[in-house]
Each structure stands twice: as structure tokens, then as C-alpha cells.
Write a protein that holds these residues in place. Sequence first.
Motif, mmCIF file in Angstrom:
data_model
loop_
_atom_site.group_PDB
_atom_site.id
_atom_site.type_symbol
_atom_site.label_atom_id
_atom_site.label_comp_id
_atom_site.label_asym_id
_atom_site.label_seq_id
_atom_site.Cartn_x
_atom_site.Cartn_y
_atom_site.Cartn_z
ATOM 1 N N TYR A 305 0.941 -1.192 0.048
ATOM 2 C CA TYR A 305 0.103 -0.070 0.016
ATOM 3 C C TYR A 305 0.716 1.343 -0.276
ATOM 4 C CZ TYR A 305 -4.434 -2.520 0.486
ATOM 5 O OH TYR A 305 -5.594 -3.087 0.293
ATOM 6 N N SER A 306 2.153 1.128 0.782
ATOM 7 C CA SER A 306 2.945 2.389 0.578
ATOM 8 C C SER A 306 3.593 2.520 -0.824
ATOM 9 C CB SER A 306 4.049 2.092 1.503
ATOM 10 O OG SER A 306 5.047 3.154 1.574
ATOM 11 N N VAL A 307 4.003 1.689 -1.449
ATOM 12 C CA VAL A 307 4.446 1.877 -2.860
ATOM 13 C C VAL A 307 3.260 2.444 -3.725
ATOM 14 C CG1 VAL A 307 4.202 -0.550 -3.771
ATOM 15 C CG2 VAL A 307 6.244 1.279 -4.493
ATOM 16 N N LEU A 308 2.190 1.849 -3.532
ATOM 17 C CA LEU A 308 0.803 2.176 -4.405
ATOM 18 C C LEU A 308 0.648 3.632 -4.133
ATOM 19 C CD1 LEU A 308 -1.558 1.484 -6.218
ATOM 20 C CD2 LEU A 308 -2.784 0.607 -3.769
ATOM 21 N N LYS A 309 0.522 4.043 -2.870
ATOM 22 C CA LYS A 309 0.422 5.658 -2.500
ATOM 23 C C LYS A 309 1.290 6.511 -3.553
ATOM 24 C CE LYS A 309 -1.367 7.217 1.102
ATOM 25 N NZ LYS A 309 -1.484 7.207 2.580
ATOM 26 N N GLU A 310 2.755 5.911 -3.344
ATOM 27 C CA GLU A 310 3.742 6.512 -4.131
ATOM 28 C C GLU A 310 3.433 6.838 -5.665
ATOM 29 O OE1 GLU A 310 7.687 4.970 -3.672
ATOM 30 O OE2 GLU A 310 7.359 4.442 -1.647
ATOM 31 N N GLY A 311 2.921 5.535 -6.218
ATOM 32 C CA GLY A 311 2.475 5.610 -7.566
ATOM 33 C C GLY A 311 1.381 6.354 -7.867
ATOM 34 N N GLU A 312 0.286 6.426 -6.853
ATOM 35 C CA GLU A 312 -0.861 7.246 -7.060
ATOM 36 C C GLU A 312 -0.317 9.073 -7.189
ATOM 37 O OE1 GLU A 312 -4.622 5.172 -5.157
ATOM 38 O OE2 GLU A 312 -3.051 6.149 -3.604
ATOM 39 N N GLN A 313 0.506 9.105 -6.258
ATOM 40 C CA GLN A 313 1.189 10.636 -6.235
ATOM 41 C C GLN A 313 1.866 11.149 -7.483
ATOM 42 O OE1 GLN A 313 3.286 10.448 -2.483
ATOM 43 N NE2 GLN A 313 1.770 10.632 -1.354
ATOM 44 N N LYS A 314 2.401 9.964 -8.020
ATOM 45 C CA LYS A 314 3.072 10.358 -9.508
ATOM 46 C C LYS A 314 2.299 10.202 -10.637
ATOM 47 C CE LYS A 314 7.225 11.196 -7.693
ATOM 48 N NZ LYS A 314 8.501 10.122 -7.730
ATOM 49 N N GLY A 337 -2.731 4.930 -18.000
ATOM 50 C CA GLY A 337 -2.227 5.270 -19.178
ATOM 51 C C GLY A 337 -2.199 4.072 -20.407
ATOM 52 N N ASP A 338 -2.466 4.635 -21.658
ATOM 53 C CA ASP A 338 -2.721 3.571 -22.694
ATOM 54 C C ASP A 338 -1.747 2.516 -22.692
ATOM 55 O OD1 ASP A 338 -4.918 4.957 -23.364
ATOM 56 O OD2 ASP A 338 -3.947 6.246 -25.046
ATOM 57 N N GLY A 339 -2.103 1.374 -22.730
ATOM 58 C CA GLY A 339 -1.061 0.343 -22.855
ATOM 59 C C GLY A 339 -0.337 -0.027 -21.601
ATOM 60 N N ALA A 340 -0.456 0.910 -20.532
ATOM 61 C CA ALA A 340 0.233 0.717 -19.384
ATOM 62 C C ALA A 340 0.058 -0.532 -18.627
ATOM 63 C CB ALA A 340 0.295 1.887 -18.583
ATOM 64 N N GLU A 341 -1.179 -1.067 -18.468
ATOM 65 C CA GLU A 341 -1.459 -2.364 -17.739
ATOM 66 C C GLU A 341 -0.773 -3.576 -18.385
ATOM 67 O OE1 GLU A 341 -5.191 -5.191 -17.093
ATOM 68 O OE2 GLU A 341 -5.541 -3.028 -16.277
ATOM 69 N N GLU A 376 9.773 -11.592 1.307
ATOM 70 C CA GLU A 376 11.024 -11.591 0.459
ATOM 71 C C GLU A 376 10.340 -11.303 -0.879
ATOM 72 O OE1 GLU A 376 15.248 -13.756 -1.396
ATOM 73 O OE2 GLU A 376 13.476 -14.746 0.032
ATOM 74 N N GLN A 377 9.328 -12.303 -1.191
ATOM 75 C CA GLN A 377 8.589 -12.084 -2.724
ATOM 76 C C GLN A 377 7.929 -10.956 -2.547
ATOM 77 O OE1 GLN A 377 6.654 -15.874 -1.803
ATOM 78 N NE2 GLN A 377 7.999 -16.932 -3.574
ATOM 79 N N THR A 378 7.307 -10.402 -1.518
ATOM 80 C CA THR A 378 6.517 -9.302 -1.409
ATOM 81 C C THR A 378 7.578 -7.966 -1.639
ATOM 82 O OG1 THR A 378 5.064 -9.994 0.155
ATOM 83 C CG2 THR A 378 5.012 -7.599 -0.075
ATOM 84 N N ASP A 379 8.499 -7.944 -1.089
ATOM 85 C CA ASP A 379 9.676 -6.940 -1.248
ATOM 86 C C ASP A 379 10.104 -6.965 -2.820
ATOM 87 O OD1 ASP A 379 9.920 -6.158 1.254
ATOM 88 O OD2 ASP A 379 11.702 -7.638 1.813
ATOM 89 N N GLY A 380 10.069 -8.177 -3.478
ATOM 90 C CA GLY A 380 10.301 -8.152 -5.000
ATOM 91 C C GLY A 380 9.290 -7.468 -5.708
ATOM 92 N N LEU A 381 8.097 -7.489 -5.271
ATOM 93 C CA LEU A 381 7.072 -6.823 -5.920
ATOM 94 C C LEU A 381 6.969 -5.234 -5.871
ATOM 95 C CD1 LEU A 381 4.257 -6.687 -7.703
ATOM 96 C CD2 LEU A 381 3.062 -7.159 -5.395
ATOM 97 N N VAL A 382 7.259 -5.029 -4.495
ATOM 98 C CA VAL A 382 7.548 -3.585 -4.315
ATOM 99 C C VAL A 382 8.462 -3.017 -5.099
ATOM 100 C CG1 VAL A 382 8.166 -2.105 -2.316
ATOM 101 C CG2 VAL A 382 6.563 -3.800 -1.788
ATOM 102 N N THR A 383 9.620 -3.734 -5.210
ATOM 103 C CA THR A 383 10.790 -2.910 -5.883
ATOM 104 C C THR A 383 10.435 -2.785 -7.378
ATOM 105 O OG1 THR A 383 12.354 -4.039 -4.581
ATOM 106 C CG2 THR A 383 13.074 -3.596 -6.603
ATOM 107 N N PHE A 388 8.946 0.681 -11.942
ATOM 108 C CA PHE A 388 7.808 0.959 -12.807
ATOM 109 C C PHE A 388 7.502 2.564 -12.753
ATOM 110 C CE2 PHE A 388 3.952 1.331 -14.924
ATOM 111 C CZ PHE A 388 3.988 0.495 -15.880
ATOM 112 N N ILE A 389 7.324 2.740 -11.625
ATOM 113 C CA ILE A 389 6.843 4.346 -11.269
ATOM 114 C C ILE A 389 7.938 5.182 -11.846
ATOM 115 C CG2 ILE A 389 6.477 6.000 -9.134
ATOM 116 C CD1 ILE A 389 5.285 3.763 -7.668
ATOM 117 N N ALA A 390 9.321 5.076 -11.629
ATOM 118 C CA ALA A 390 10.432 5.731 -11.834
ATOM 119 C C ALA A 390 10.684 5.928 -13.436
ATOM 120 C CB ALA A 390 11.788 5.276 -11.245
ATOM 121 N N ALA A 391 10.471 4.610 -14.170
ATOM 122 C CA ALA A 391 10.273 4.510 -15.637
ATOM 123 C C ALA A 391 9.164 5.256 -16.096
ATOM 124 C CB ALA A 391 10.416 3.092 -15.979
ATOM 125 N N ASN A 392 8.092 5.552 -15.661
ATOM 126 C CA ASN A 392 6.997 5.930 -16.022
ATOM 127 C C ASN A 392 6.578 7.286 -15.590
ATOM 128 O OD1 ASN A 392 5.658 3.509 -18.109
ATOM 129 N ND2 ASN A 392 6.474 2.787 -16.417
#
Length: 394
Positions: A305-314, A337-341, A376-383, A388-392
Motif C-alpha cells: 500500500y505504501s508503494v501504491l500511494k507513491e504511484g498514485e502521487q506520481k 495510461g494507454d497500454g500501461a497495464e 521477500e517475495q513481497t519486497d520483490g513486487l514492491v521493488t 515501474f513508477i520511476a520509468a513511467n
Amino acid sequence: MAKRAVNFGAGPSALPDSVLQEATQGLLDFQGTGIGIAEISHRSKEFTAFVANLESLIRTQLDVPPTHQILFTQGGGTGQFSAVVLNMLARHRLLHPNLTDDERVMDYIITGSWSKKAAAEARRLGGGKVNVAAQSTHSIPSHESFKFSPDPALIYYCENETVDGVQFSHDPSSPASFPFHLLPQDTLLPIVADYSSSFMSRKIPRLADHAVIFAGAQKNIGPAGLTIVIVRQDCLVDVDAAAKLGAVPVPISMSFQTLADSDSLYNTPSTLPIYIAGLVLERSRELGGVQYFEELNRKKADKVYSVLKEGEQKGVFRGKVKEGHGSWMNITFDVLGDGAEAKFLTGAEAKGMKALKGHRSVGGIRASLYNAITEEQTDGLVTYMREFIAANTQ
């Protein structure tokens, strides 16, 4: 063994690698019998002892009181949409034989796809009318909006909506909690809860006040094919006597009383799913039980949820659920965004993270963080989400 993908699917869902490895041995030789678990008689002393131990594991870890019986059956949560209606209407008929079907009410709280389907099944079966006691989309209804009936046959809610990502809070002070305080406090309440996608992930608030709690196993406990039902003793009723008074007849394999009388072995149960569920819950006990998983699941959900909020802000992501009402188990959001999903999903697959696509009825992304998903697997998703946020971000 080839490297396994990280399965963020909503169900059938991930199971612990150690359990799957142990289960492969049981497929060949169950507890030294020389017969595989998928072949052994469900009447054998070894299997009946295993079922009794599985019940004990659930009772101990969830603090199920002696007023409630634990049953094992088939048909999944959807089967219980029917079974709970028929059994609870039979109970109500025995208590109030002179009421007409129009006077016999079932309260349903609609918070997403599964509670909506449960209410639709109650209407289809008949025997009483459905009252929508509260309803909301993308959130838990406000406590002020609940309108319970005076003496309903059942009060139904889905604790965690797997498709929509909405979950009742287990903190009684939260506005997203179930409003137990609005119900009578001096009677046996006919509360029925669908816990399919959160069972054994954290404690169940006021478990003893529930008439029925059920869960399909294929989220946190085992493979599809096993359903666990916790039933209060007063809801184990003579359904045939109720039918003579005008209640809808209950199929014998759906009767809670029949299952209880036969120790869940009235007919051949799902032996392999029961076996794997037992292995999962033995592992849970060794790790510290539900308390261990509650702490772990809180951390996993907070991170996503924390990284989701970061993505919402961006402007990259958009959450689907009101803040504070979101599920710990199924976190849902859109990629903007178009094609983003499609780009997000392709990138995740390239990193070995699969089954993140949202339910076909609502689309978007859904990350399911069941007990078997590690931190650890959750951390991989968060990373990955952060990358993805940074690249978009422009």
C-alpha cells in the motif's frame, strides 16, 4: 527442480514449497501405510486420525470455543452460499414455524462481488426474503447506514472481497469494522461470515458470536476441493423436521447436522486437499500460528500500500479501494495510461511474478498476498512497482 514463479494469484493460490515437497511423498506413502493419500480409504484409522488433528489445529490456532463444531466438506464458498441459507432457514423455521416466507428475512451486507452473488443465491432459493442491510462499493459501509432486521434468519457478510479488494477491519475501533455493537447483545446471533480468502491469516473478531464461518481452502490453507465450516451447536438442526413444517428440504450432504454426526465423513471427502491443509497448518503452528501470520501479513500489506500511494502521487497507479478499507490479502489497483497495464504485467512476468492481472469482471491489477507469499517475495513486487513508477514518471 526448475525455479518456481512467484504466484500472486487470487486462487488457487501459492502454497509453501516445503509443504508441496512433503506432499509429494504422501502421494506415494501416507504415514507409512504404503498407500498414497489419494488412494487410501477415508475410513482408515490413519486418515480419520489425520482429520481429527486438522480440526485440532484449527481450533487451537483460532481459539474456536467448544460451543462450535468444525466441519469439512466440498463445494467451495459458492456451495456454502446455498448451504447456509438452507440450514439457517431450517433453524428459523423450527424457532418460528408460523411465519410466512415473506415474514422470514435474511440480512445481507453487500461489499463486493462475492457477497452480491451470495445474496442472489438466497433470493433464488426462496424460503424467505433478502434484506440488504447495508451496501457500498470500494469500501465498507458506514456504521450509520446499517439497517438490520429485528429477527433475521441470518446476517451475512463477506469478510474479505477477493475480487474487489475490500476487507472488514479486525480493529473494533475502525470505521471499517463489522458493527457488532448495532446487534442485540443478549441473544444467539445468526451471523454468517464468508472468510474464504482471509481464513487463518489473522484472528477472527468475536468468533464465538458467529453462527457460521466458512472458508474455501484454496487461498491460505490448501488446494481447491476442501471447504471448512465452523458452526455453532444451536445451528446443527433437524432439517427434516423443519421440512415437515414447510422449510425448503436440505440435500443430505449439505446438512450441517449430517456432517457433524459423521465427523465430516458422511461421504468420501477430499482426501488430498485435507492432507495438504493439515501439512500447511502444522507448519503454521510451528511458526507461531495465526499471530505469526497476522504480523507478517500486516507488514506485507503495508509495504504494497505504501508503494501504491507513491504511484498514485506520481500519476502512475490508482487504488480501487477507499483508504483504510483495503484488503490485506488482495490489493487492487489500476495502472494509468494507454497500454500501461499490459506493460506492467509483461514486466512483472519477465521478473518471474505471475497472476497479477485483476479479475476479469473488474480488470486492473490484483496482488494477492496470502500466507504462503513471503516477505521477500513481497519486497520483490514492491521493488518492481517502484522501478515501474520511476520509468513511467515524466
